[in-house]
Structures are given as structure tokens and as C-alpha cells.
Design an enzyme around this catalytic site. Structure first.
Site, short mmCIF file in Angstrom:
data_model
loop_
_atom_site.label_atom_id
_atom_site.label_comp_id
_atom_site.label_asym_id
_atom_site.label_seq_id
_atom_site.Cartn_x
_atom_site.Cartn_y
_atom_site.Cartn_z
N HIS A 93 0.90 -1.13 0.00
CA HIS A 93 -0.48 -0.09 0.01
C HIS A 93 0.47 1.00 0.22
O HIS A 93 1.91 1.10 0.41
CB HIS A 93 -0.70 0.73 1.37
CG HIS A 93 -2.12 1.14 1.23
ND1 HIS A 93 -1.64 2.45 1.70
CD2 HIS A 93 -3.29 1.39 0.79
CE1 HIS A 93 -3.05 2.99 1.38
NE2 HIS A 93 -3.65 2.36 0.69
N SER A 211 -10.42 7.86 -2.96
CA SER A 211 -11.30 8.17 -2.95
C SER A 211 -12.89 8.05 -3.14
O SER A 211 -13.62 8.11 -3.87
CB SER A 211 -11.26 9.66 -2.97
OG SER A 211 -10.35 10.32 -2.63
P1 13P Z 1 -9.47 6.50 0.90
O1 13P Z 1 -10.59 5.57 0.06
O2 13P Z 1 -9.47 7.17 1.74
O3 13P Z 1 -8.88 7.55 -0.33
O4 13P Z 1 -8.71 5.62 0.51
C1 13P Z 1 -7.98 4.64 -0.52
C2 13P Z 1 -7.49 3.62 -0.12
O5 13P Z 1 -6.08 3.85 1.09
C3 13P Z 1 -7.59 2.02 0.02
O6 13P Z 1 -6.22 1.17 0.35
#
Ligand code: 13P
Length: 257
Positions: A93, A211
Site C-alpha cells: 500500500h 477516494s
Molecule cells: P481512501 O478511499 O480513503 O481515499 O483510501 C484509499 C485507500 O488507500 C485504500 O487502500
């Protein structure tokens, strides 16, 4: 046909009671759900309980280490997770890469170790804002994807899910446009085809993350090479997450539909 995978990455959020409540609500939604897969990637201390409580969900770890046992304080190994009944994990990640120094080589080592222990890894790739502005997105993604699959044989590659998460879209409220996401997803699939051939690249799911929320999920999920979503913020709210699952169920990408 690739089934959608709608997965929540809870990151370092929720105390135990809150996590259990959320998992129960999502588990309820997942009962008898045949059309899509639903997953939650929960904080490590909750893995055992959540997986026992949630038989219809994919319950996975947010991180994994490549060694099996030994003096690696704080790390969690593939056999340890397997002994808890866990067979899914996120790898690489962007927060792990940016905050904890994980390199493409580390990501490959983790992916190899996970596959050797029969995990289904979801490996994350994504460019930063400055890389996008310099128009090097496809170069960066190409390098990350090739490195993650380095020395992984074809029969193992099919168990990998790739998550395209543009770093600038994570937690910022900014989302890639559906066309921008599709361009990168199609490119990722092309690289997988060049490495392993069409049959395997047709099988590998490529998720979009950054997002994703109820208001933009449909337009992203409708794109040909978007096979699901990896959701941070919106996955912490049961109504939002379930609404995205419902959206995925309502989309039919079969030929002629
Ligand atoms: P958001 O949906 O909060 O932007 O995060 C995405 C994410 O990092 C999923 O692994």
C-alpha cells in the site's frame, strides 16, 4: 467474467467494539451474495475474531512479512496468518511505501512469500502527484507492476489482484476520472498479458482505489478494466460501504448489456 471485488481497507481505524459492529453489518450484507465478492482488510489484532464472525466475507491482513519465523520484532509472517485462517493480504500500500520505506523489491519479496503460502495478495501500485504532472504515470506503474511479478510463475500469478491507487487520490477527496483510471488499468492488464499471456491476464482482477465513495463508484466500476474497488475512508461507514456494494451488484458488463 471477472467478479467484482469490493474491499474495505480500514487502515489503523476503529477500536475493537466498533470494528466488530462494522464487520457484523457488512457480513449481514454479504450473506447469499453471489454476484460480487466483499472483503475487509482489518487491523491485525482483530483478524481472528473478524474472520470467525464473517464467514461470507473475505477477511484479510493489511500487511505481511516475507520471513516465516525468527527475530523480526513486530512483523507477522505468512504461516502465522494462515494459522489464524487468513488467506488474503494487502501488499505495498502506498502508505507502507511512503511511511515505512517499502521498496518495489520488498513488495516483490512479500508477494512471493504470500503466494508460496497460498495467499491471495492484493498488491497496490500508484503514482504520486508530481509523477502524474510530469506525465510519467505509465512508466512508474509499468515498473511497479513488472517488479511485483518478478520471478513469479504463471500458475501463481493468477492468484494476484492488483490495486491501482494513485497516491494523490488517497484520502484527498480527489478521484481519477473514469477514463484516467481505465487508461492505467488497461495498461496494467497489457503488461500482465506480456508477462503471462491472455488467459491469465483476463483472470487477474485490477481494483481501483482512491477516494471511492457512493457518488463516484458507478462511473468507475463501469469501466471495462476496473474489476472492483479498494476503499479507505468510505469503508469505515457501513451505509457508504454497503451502498458501493449495491452499486457493484447493479452493474452488468457482459457483452451486449
Ligand atoms: P481512501 O478511499 O480513503 O481515499 O483510501 C484509499 C485507500 O488507500 C485504500 O487502500
Amino acid at each position: 467474467m471477472r467478479k467484482f471485488l469490493i474491499a474495505g481497507n480500514w487502515k489503523m481505524n476503529k477500536n475493537y467494539d466498533e470494528a466488530l459492529q462494522l464487520a457484523r453489518a457488512i457480513q449481514q450484507r454479504a450473506v447469499n451474495e453471489k454476484k460480487i465478492n466483499i472483503g475487509v482488510f482489518v487491523p491485525a489484532p482483530y483478524l481472528r475474531e473478524m474472520s470467525l464472525e464473517s464467514p461470507d466475507l473475505i477477511v484479510g491482513a493489511q500487511n505481511i512479512y516475507w520471513e516465516q519465523y525468527g527475530a523480526f520484532t513486530g512483523e507477522i509472517s505468512p504461516p502465522m496468518l494462515r494459522s489464524l485462517g487468513i488467506s488474503w493480504t494487502l501488499i505495498g500500500h502506498s502508505e507502507r511505501r511512503a511511511l515505512f520505506g517499502e521498496t518495489d523489491e520488498d513488495v516483490n519479496r512479500k508477494t512471493v512469500a504470500a503466494l508460496k503460502h497460498c495467499f491471495f495478495p492484493i498488491v497496490c501500485v500508484g503514482e504520486t502527484l508530481s509523477q502524474r504532472e510530469k506525465k510519467t504515470t505509465l512508466d512508474i506503474i509499468g515498473k511497479q507492476v513488472k517488479e511485483l511479478f518478478y520471478e513469479i510463475p504463471a500458475d501463481m500469478a493468477r492468484s494476484v489482484t492488483v490495486a491501482y491507487e494513485p497516491v494523490w487520490a488517497i484520502g484527498t477527496g480527489k478521484t481519477a476520472t473514469p477514463d484516467d483510471a481505465e487508461e492505467v488499468h488497461a495498461y496494467i492488464r497489457m503488461i500482465i498479458t506480456s508477462l503471462y499471456g491472455r488467459e491469465i491476464s483476463d483472470e487477474v482482477r485490477i481494483l481501483y482505489g482512491g477516494s471511492v465513495k457512493p457518488s463516484n463508484a458507478a462511473s468507475l466500476l463501469k469501466m471495462r478494466n476496473v474489476d472492483g474497488a479498494l476503499i479507505g475512508g468510505a469503508s469505515l461507514n457501513k451505509e457508504d460501504f454497503i451502498s458501493i456494494c449495491d452499486t457493484a451488484v447493479s452493474i452488468d458488463k457482459r457483452e451486449g448489456k
